[in-house]
Design an enzyme around this catalytic site. Sequence first.
Site: not given
Length: 119
Positions: A48, A93
């Site tokens: 991420h 996300d």
Amino acid sequence: NLVQFSYVITCANHNRRSSLDYADYGCYCGAGGSGTPVDELDRCCKIHDDCYGEAEKQGCYPKMLMYDYYCGSNGPYCRNVKKKCNRKVCDCDVAAAECFARNAYNNANYNIDTKKRCK
């Protein structure tokens, strides 16, 4: 943005765990990151972080961008996101939240001593 990311996390794990549980986990979940991820969940956070890094290289501001997502019975997905940056951040996300939901949470890796364990 980070507030939306917290909702996406909660959606992906079907309210089983607070997004705050990931704010200080391992070497990469939370602010910053260094060293080798301590487990697969921490690896999700590194991926991420790298995804946000790619977005920033494209001129995006991932921690502040808003996007449209939907929380369905199968988890979150990006909805009607046409702007490049917003789509990129939403994809980052959702992928991270789904990764969190797939991997085990080890309480021993919460609030670790990063100076010792993240080299």
